[in-house]
Write a protein that holds these residues in place. Structure first.
Motif, mmCIF file in Angstrom:
data_model
loop_
_atom_site.group_PDB
_atom_site.id
_atom_site.type_symbol
_atom_site.label_atom_id
_atom_site.label_comp_id
_atom_site.label_asym_id
_atom_site.label_seq_id
_atom_site.Cartn_x
_atom_site.Cartn_y
_atom_site.Cartn_z
ATOM 1 N N LEU B 308 -45.049 5.441 32.073
ATOM 2 C CA LEU B 308 -44.842 6.814 32.047
ATOM 3 C C LEU B 308 -45.218 7.571 30.589
ATOM 4 O O LEU B 308 -45.518 6.861 29.865
ATOM 5 C CB LEU B 308 -43.274 7.291 32.213
ATOM 6 C CG LEU B 308 -42.704 6.966 33.557
ATOM 7 C CD1 LEU B 308 -41.183 7.347 33.323
ATOM 8 C CD2 LEU B 308 -43.111 8.405 34.087
ATOM 9 N N THR B 309 -45.667 8.845 30.767
ATOM 10 C CA THR B 309 -45.710 9.509 29.531
ATOM 11 C C THR B 309 -44.709 10.420 29.400
ATOM 12 O O THR B 309 -43.975 10.910 30.381
ATOM 13 C CB THR B 309 -47.171 10.330 29.510
ATOM 14 O OG1 THR B 309 -47.046 11.390 30.230
ATOM 15 C CG2 THR B 309 -48.396 9.239 29.712
ATOM 16 N N ASP B 310 -44.438 11.045 28.245
ATOM 17 C CA ASP B 310 -43.360 12.135 27.773
ATOM 18 C C ASP B 310 -43.549 13.136 28.848
ATOM 19 O O ASP B 310 -42.602 13.491 29.282
ATOM 20 C CB ASP B 310 -43.522 12.201 26.501
ATOM 21 C CG ASP B 310 -42.296 13.277 26.109
ATOM 22 O OD1 ASP B 310 -41.064 12.904 26.411
ATOM 23 O OD2 ASP B 310 -42.570 14.168 25.467
ATOM 24 N N LEU B 423 -55.502 12.078 37.981
ATOM 25 C CA LEU B 423 -54.847 11.577 39.259
ATOM 26 C C LEU B 423 -54.170 10.072 39.353
ATOM 27 O O LEU B 423 -53.094 10.007 39.622
ATOM 28 C CB LEU B 423 -55.475 12.013 40.421
ATOM 29 C CG LEU B 423 -55.997 13.284 40.760
ATOM 30 C CD1 LEU B 423 -57.006 13.574 41.542
ATOM 31 C CD2 LEU B 423 -54.669 14.143 41.400
ATOM 32 N N TRP B 424 -55.015 9.351 38.654
ATOM 33 C CA TRP B 424 -54.685 7.865 38.754
ATOM 34 C C TRP B 424 -53.425 7.632 37.927
ATOM 35 O O TRP B 424 -52.409 6.998 38.251
ATOM 36 C CB TRP B 424 -55.690 6.992 38.004
ATOM 37 C CG TRP B 424 -55.406 5.805 37.893
ATOM 38 C CD1 TRP B 424 -55.581 5.066 36.574
ATOM 39 C CD2 TRP B 424 -54.772 4.538 38.705
ATOM 40 N NE1 TRP B 424 -54.831 3.827 36.556
ATOM 41 C CE2 TRP B 424 -54.707 3.662 38.044
ATOM 42 C CE3 TRP B 424 -54.388 4.720 39.912
ATOM 43 C CZ2 TRP B 424 -53.891 2.275 38.310
ATOM 44 C CZ3 TRP B 424 -53.717 3.432 40.616
ATOM 45 C CH2 TRP B 424 -53.648 2.331 39.697
ATOM 46 N N ARG B 425 -53.306 8.406 36.745
ATOM 47 C CA ARG B 425 -52.135 8.277 35.804
ATOM 48 C C ARG B 425 -50.901 8.942 36.500
ATOM 49 O O ARG B 425 -49.791 8.495 36.106
ATOM 50 C CB ARG B 425 -52.422 9.058 34.627
ATOM 51 C CG ARG B 425 -53.572 8.187 33.511
ATOM 52 C CD ARG B 425 -53.288 8.678 32.039
ATOM 53 N NE ARG B 425 -54.278 7.826 31.629
ATOM 54 C CZ ARG B 425 -55.222 8.334 30.501
ATOM 55 N NH1 ARG B 425 -55.141 9.480 30.035
ATOM 56 N NH2 ARG B 425 -55.960 7.614 29.870
ATOM 57 N N ALA B 426 -51.177 9.902 37.260
ATOM 58 C CA ALA B 426 -50.007 10.754 37.825
ATOM 59 C C ALA B 426 -49.607 9.767 38.640
ATOM 60 O O ALA B 426 -48.235 9.677 39.013
ATOM 61 C CB ALA B 426 -50.400 12.081 38.655
ATOM 62 N N PHE B 427 -50.262 9.105 39.490
ATOM 63 C CA PHE B 427 -49.784 8.083 40.597
ATOM 64 C C PHE B 427 -49.070 6.896 39.953
ATOM 65 O O PHE B 427 -47.683 6.705 40.227
ATOM 66 C CB PHE B 427 -50.979 7.491 41.372
ATOM 67 C CG PHE B 427 -50.776 6.310 42.407
ATOM 68 C CD1 PHE B 427 -49.916 6.504 43.383
ATOM 69 C CD2 PHE B 427 -51.133 5.044 41.888
ATOM 70 C CE1 PHE B 427 -49.555 5.605 44.110
ATOM 71 C CE2 PHE B 427 -50.637 4.052 42.602
ATOM 72 C CZ PHE B 427 -50.107 4.110 44.035
#
Lengths: 108, 458
Positions: B308-310, B423-427
């Motif tokens: 996760l990111t903040d 998008l990949w990070r969101a997933f």
């Protein structure tokens, strides 16, 4: 041009047409170009591709807006307090208390 | 010293020195610098303190973390194109020397190479330039630096300014510029530039030059006092941290605070503001600073373990606005795909070469010079070759189309890649958030504590 597939044509034609169109609209709409200079650039801009390149190269950049506006009222309020604190107009304890107060309207 | 140098023309008295309209060369340089900066950086944020940033003769002083990138950024961003005062070694590099002359650079010789090449000429040239109302720029640390703090600064800036003043140039201002890189060796990273409040020499001269003493550059006491003042102002504008771990932690702490205050926590925060807050945190008392940095670091580590990111965590990854933005990214990425492929076909080779250059072992500050240089050469050569190939196959029309479309494809491949990564990070974050469902409240409580810690340290 021989042996050009449909896909290749699309990949070339779409952005080229967009740029040519953009150039024409831009020449017409630019407020700093008037009279004969506007007419001259319009003549250049209707030459597809080469005229487009010449115009885009010569066009001054719109004044770059370096930076982003603070997002939302609370950030703006905080930045204003930070500025006052940096100038020494806002004592530390007041600044800290006011920031905590701003944060208390927080969602998490 | 250049005092009394007969070669020095005393144009002086520039009380009415108004910034002349930019010359053609200035406009071209500015445009080139801006285009390169737009290509290299994802975001550039500038903060301007109060004060007049464009008028009159001026000496800009900046920190020097990024090698070649520093002057490039400042040429794009400063209100007027500055003439750079730099070490003469740059003039000995082929091409670079001619470029520096074209830019109006002024070479400084190191004290040890003195002798036949003294710095009198440099001083005379700098006085003349200031008398003409020019902007000069110097990196007063004298070296590029890899630590996130200011090295002891040299006296050159103070000596030039005092010298010019004693030659009759008034209304000189010294303007600190702090450059804050998110990652100075990375492509498409973010950078903020803090233009601090200018030091008005006319208004403050009595603070440096004792009454009845020599006002020129040979007055050691005045030079030292003015240098101390420049040092202090530059430290306020530039990053000044104990080490990179502290810099990262405090910067991220500042970002968390801004995100808590923002209307939409997934929007990028204004990084110039963020870096100013981080600067404040860096000036907090040692123990408080250490506690804050430790709190941020530990929170970050826990989030990272969950992918996760903040920003993702704070958003909860729900809501119409949030999902709408993801959908927009997806549509944009799909629409750009054919053009991005064209961009990839043209640019994969120079991209790999620049990546390979990045693997060489250099100090980060040296790398920050070598990598952009390599990028300019390799990408330039590739595009030149592509235009030539288009000319060979399709004639003049083909070549013109290539010139027009190469930049379009480049933008397409950059935007496509950034959207796809997003998008990949969101997933990944969405998966992490599902796994952490039971920890959400604990994490949220910890986040509140961290932000409170940050506020208390301000």
């Amino acid at each position: 041009m021989n042996d050009v597939t449909l896909l290749e044509a699309v990949v070339v034609a779409i952005p080229a047409l967009i740029l040519i169109g953009y150039t024409l609209v831009d020449v017409v709409r630019r407020p700093d170009l008037t009279g004969p200079r506007k007419a001259a650039w319009l003549i250049v801009a209707v030459i597809p591709v080469i005229g487009t390149i010449l115009y885009l190269l010569a066009r001054p950049l719109s004044p770059a807006r370096w930076g982003s506006a603070p997002s939302g009222a609370r950030v703006a309020r905080f930045v204003e307090m930070l500025e006052r604190r940096e100038r020494g107009d806002l004592p530390k304890h007041e600044f800290v208390a006011a920031t905590h107060q701003l944060l208390d309207q927080d969602r998490l | 010293m250049a005092n009394g140098d007969p070669a020095l023309s005393q144009r002086g008295v520039m009380a009415a020195a108004s910034p002349s309209a930019p010359t053609r060369r200035e406009r071209v340089v500015r445009k080139l610098a801006t285009l390169i900066v737009w290509g290299v950086y994802r975001r550039v944020d500038v903060y301007r303190a109060d004060g007049d940033h464009a008028a009159g003769p001026r000496m800009s002083v900046a920190n020097h973390f990024g090698g070649f990138a520093d002057p490039l950024l400042l040429m794009a961003v400063l209100p007027r194109l500055p003439r750079i005062i730099a070490r003469d070694v740059i003039w000995k590099i082929p091409v670079a020397g001619s470029v520096m002359n074209w830019l109006g650079g002024i070479p400084v010789h190191k004290p040890r190479d003195k002798g036949e090449r003294s710095n009198d000429v440099m001083f005379a040239e700098a006085y003349d330039a200031l008398a003409d109302g020019a902007h000069l720029m110097i990196f007063p640390e004298g070296v590029t630096r890899d630590d996130p703090s200011i090295a002891p600064i040299k006296t050159g800036a103070a000596r030039i300014v005092l010298g010019a003043r004693s030659h009759g140039v008034d209304r000189i201002q010294i303007a600190p510029a702090g450059i804050h890189y998110e990652d100075k060796a990375a492509l498409r990273s973010a950078v903020s530039i803090q233009l601090g409040r200018p030091i008005d020499i006319d208004g403050s001269i009595t603070r440096y030059v004792a009454p009845g003493t020599d006002p020129g550059p040979s007055n050691r006491d005045a030079v030292r006092k003015l240098t101390d003042e420049i040092d202090e102002q530059l430290r306020r504008a530039a990053p000044d941290f104990a080490d990179w771990a502290e810099a990262r932690a405090l910067t991220h702490g500042a970002e968390m605070l801004l995100r808590s205050l923002a209307d939409d926590p997934t929007e990028p925060v204004p990084i110039a503001t963020r870096d100013r807050i981080a600067g404040q945190l860096g000036r907090a008392p040692g123990e408080q600073k250490a506690t804050t940095a430790a709190a941020v670091t530990s929170y970050d580590r826990d989030l990272a373990a969950l992918g996760l990111t903040d920003a993702w965590f704070l958003s909860g990854m729900t809501g119409r606005r949030f999902l709408g933005k993801l959908l927009w990214s997806l549509v944009l990425a799909i629409a750009l795909l054919p053009f991005a492929i064209a961009g990839a076909v043209i640019n994969w080779f120079p991209y790999l070469v620049v990546k390979a250059v990045g693997l060489l072992r250099f100090a980060p500050a040296v790398m920050a010079t070598i990598k952009p240089m390599a990028a300019i050469v390799v990408f330039g050569a590739t595009w030149g070759f592509t235009v030539w190939a288009a000319f060979r196959s399709f004639g003049l029309e083909g070549a013109a189309l290539a010139v027009l479309l190469i930049p379009v494809y480049l933008v397409a491949v950059i935007v496509f890649t950034e959207r796809a990564v997003h998008l990949w990070r969101a997933f990944r974050a969405w998966r992490g958030l599902r796994r952490a469902a039971d920890m959400r409240d604990t994490l949220a409580a910890r986040r509140r504590e961290v932000v409170a810690e940050v506020v208390n340290a301000l």
